[in-house]
Design an enzyme around this catalytic site. Structure first.
Site, mmCIF file in Angstrom:
data_model
loop_
_atom_site.group_PDB
_atom_site.id
_atom_site.type_symbol
_atom_site.label_atom_id
_atom_site.label_comp_id
_atom_site.label_asym_id
_atom_site.label_seq_id
_atom_site.Cartn_x
_atom_site.Cartn_y
_atom_site.Cartn_z
ATOM 1 N N LYS A 40 -0.364 7.437 -18.030
ATOM 2 C CA LYS A 40 -1.597 8.224 -17.986
ATOM 3 C C LYS A 40 -1.313 9.507 -17.228
ATOM 4 C CE LYS A 40 -6.220 7.785 -15.860
ATOM 5 N NZ LYS A 40 -7.211 6.867 -15.294
ATOM 6 N N ASP B 92 -5.666 0.855 -13.715
ATOM 7 C CA ASP B 92 -5.087 2.195 -13.685
ATOM 8 C C ASP B 92 -4.533 2.435 -12.285
ATOM 9 O OD1 ASP B 92 -6.490 2.139 -16.086
ATOM 10 O OD2 ASP B 92 -7.058 4.248 -15.973
ATOM 11 N N LYS C 82 -2.449 7.898 -22.096
ATOM 12 C CA LYS C 82 -3.840 8.222 -21.795
ATOM 13 C C LYS C 82 -3.923 9.561 -21.082
ATOM 14 C CE LYS C 82 -7.834 6.686 -19.076
ATOM 15 N NZ LYS C 82 -8.401 5.661 -18.193
#
Lengths: 285, 349
Positions: free
Chosen positions: B249, B181, B285
């Site tokens: 995300k 991430d 996400k």
């Protein structure tokens, strides 16, 4: 010229706010002779669930307040009740159909009961706690502590304000937070009491008042895993054995139903406490 | 390997046209010709503006669906299987990571039918602890295993040199992270230096490659709470996808507001458009601020209505959350036992 009546809608009291029932339902409150008096919210199981969440969130703050502070806050409620004396007398009289003198006597008694219980806040530990003799160089102390979240079915049918106060105040004294189902037929003074609580120093969520059918709401409170104690004082007309069985599943303390208004007693305070015993070495000074 | 556009201050078309960007495969395919700062800027700034009122209304309407009984039971299990169970604290210890992993593997010890979470998400230096704690259960969520995701690139601020960010990423991948991430450089993005952000994502994507030729999945954190406008969120989403992100995300969870339904809807719309354009499927996400089952169910509805139900699988949709799991477990216990449960019956996190 006649004036248009402005009837009051009596709402629930959850987490320091006055929401309508999540279900949108309400029911009519009538006088003893059957005339329309007011609309009250009819709480659902989800209102009960929200009330338990609010009570749980308020629990640590209320129980961590000093005993002296809790006593002051409770006493303050009695002061505010006194200030609204006339309103309570009027509501009790209209709803229960009793005489003004009898209603006033009930309100007086309710206020005196608050004061009586408020006084216990910084005294019940001294009475119920103990220093235990042990055969070693230790202090051994037992002290009562609040049980946690208490769900109460208030006395139903008569003396609505006094009945509510007589079950509510003792649970609050030790630092429990409360979800109480008010008198089904006479909930007006309960909601007016909520208005008193909201403008006193009681933190939001410490007292949550639901109006509606105890038969509908009580089973959800009895089986709720986050409720620590169940006071069935006003549940005599319900299937309270079933409630007790549901409560046993999650090891709740249970107070059994009793007719009428329970008398003031230290036992009612101690019914919602847990005894903690600690050992402490005697200092080697 | 410093970015060639880092010294870029004044944006003039001529200077932009001279700055040649790394030829990321997707960007070259869509933008065509030689990939320059100018062509990227023209593309991103040419995206149509977002109708903010319409977006928020749509998100609100999607949030009003009433999901009950069997659908709710399905949704709750689905949510658990889509969770990246996260701990991103300075105070994280190996013990805390082990207990996080244990919770991810067996969310509710009182009910063995509870599914496992999709992944655990930790800081890069905790990856070895997470991998060790997972043991044989470490693997692809499609096979019933649990993946390890690591935040990298100077998370959460992203304020470090590219060299540091790449080393951060490579370390986490080498330690066994399946997913990275990364955070984008919001400062560069807001200053209009899209090329710099683009180059960094391309470089981090390259750093996700393992020795055996496979690659860790790359989630690009836009930190929408710092992008200020929906238009910026749309641009950043396109930018991240063009540069090669496998997932986009919303947030780090360290900035408020974190994930919101409108922002997630907007990102899902970009993913839908990209799918129509190229046939490729990009993941989304939302992370941070999703604490209740009720909220999470709204997200499921939004995904199903925007990109389709096939997106409700761990390789295309995740929740970044820590406290959400406990609330889902409470709801699940309520459905199975018929009575309300309480926080005494789930773990303390």
């Amino acid at each position: 010229m006649s004036r248009l009546a402005v009837p009051k809608t009596y709402k629930l009291y959850i987490g320091g706010a006055f929401p309508r029932s999540e279900s949108g339902r309400s029911y009519e409150i009538t006088t003893a002779k059957g005339a329309f008096l007011a609309n009250a919210a009819q709480a659902s199981r989800k209102d009960a669930r929200d009330a338990v969440v609010a009570a749980r969130n308020a629990q640590s703050g209320w129980s961590n307040a000093t005993a002296y502070n809790r006593g002051q806050v409770l006493y303050r409620i009695a002061e505010l009740l006194e200030g609204r004396h006339a309103q309570f007398v009027e509501e009790v009289r209209a709803s229960e159909g009793v005489t003004a003198a009898s209603a006033a006597a009930q309100v007086d008694e309710a206020i005196d009961t608050w004061v009586w219980y408020a006084g216990w806040a910084d005294k019940y530990v001294q009475v119920a706690g103990s220093g235990n003799p042990v055969s070693g160089p230790y202090f051994n102390l037992s002290v009562p502590e609040p049980t946690g979240v208490v769900a109460i079915v208030a006395p139903q049918g008569a003396s609505s304000l006094l009945g509510l106060v007589s079950v509510l105040a003792p649970a609050l004294v030790s630092g429990n937070t409360v979800v109480v189902v008010a008198d089904h037929a006479h909930p007006l003074s309960a909601i007016s009491l909520a208005e008193v609580l909201a403008t006193s120093d009681v933190p939001g969520g410490v007292v949550n008042i639901l109006t509606g059918s105890p038969a509908e709401i009580a089973p959800w409170l009895a089986s709720h895993a986050d409720v620590n104690a169940l006071d069935l004082t006003g549940a005599g007309a319900l299937e309270w054995i079933e409630l007790q069985i549901a409560a046993a599943d999650t090891l709740k303390r249970v107070v059994e139903p009793e007719p009428g208004v329970p008398a003031r007693s230290l036992d009612r305070i101690l019914a919602f406490t847990e005894t903690k015993t600690v050992w402490h070495t005697k200092a080697l000074l | 390997m410093e970015s060639p556009v880092s010294s870029h201050t004044v944006s003039s078309a001529a200077a932009d046209a001279a700055v040649v960007l790394a030829p990321a495969e997707r960007a070259v395919r869509i933008l065509g010709g030689e990939l320059t700062e100018r062509s990227l800027r023209l593309h991103l700034e040419g995206l149509s503006g977002v109708d903010a009122v319409g977006l928020e209304q749509r998100a609100e309407a999607l949030g009003t669906r009433s999901i009950k009984t069997t659908s709710k039971a399905w949704a709750l299990d689905k949510i658990i299987g889509l969770i990246d169970l996260t701990t991103l604290e300075g105070a994280d210890t190996p013990g805390k990571v082990r207990s996080l992993v244990a919770k991810g593997l067996t969310p509710d010890p009182s009910d063995p039918t509870t599914p496992r979470v999709a992944a655990v998400c930790v800081y890069g230096d905790m990856v070895p602890d997470a991998v060790a704690a997972l043991g044989v259960a470490h693997g692809d969520p499609d096979d019933g295993m649990v993946s390890v995701a690591a935040v990298a690139t100077a998370f959460p601020s992203g304020r470090a040199s590219l060299r540091v960010k790449l080393a951060d990423t490579a370390d986490a991948v080498a330690a066994g992270a399946d997913e990275i991430d990364m955070v984008i450089d919001r400062g560069a993005f807001l200053a209009g230096r899209y090329g710099q952000v683009f180059e960094q994502i391309v470089a981090v994507k390259e750093a996700c490659r393992r020795e055996d030729g496979s690659s860790a999945s790359l989630k690009v954190i836009l930190e929408t709470g710092e992008l200020n406008t929906y238009d910026n969120v749309r641009r950043a989403s396109w930018l991240a996808i063009l540069a090669g992100g496998d997932f986009i995300k919303t947030s780090t969870g360290k900035v408020a507001p974190a994930a919101t339904l409108p922002v997630t809807l907007l990102m899902l719309e970009v993913v839908r458009d990209w799918n129509r354009l190229t046939g490729e499927r990009i993941g989304v996400k939302p992370a941070g601020g999703i604490r209740t089952s009720k909220d999470a169910i709204k997200y499921l509805v939004t995904v199903a209505e925007t990109v389709g139900e096939q997106w409700l699988q761990p390789h295309l949709f995740r929740f970044g959350a820590s406290s959400l799991l406990n609330d889902v477990l409470l709801q699940r216990q309520k459905l199975t036992t018929g009575r309300y449960s309480g926080p005494d019956y789930v773990t303390l996190d």
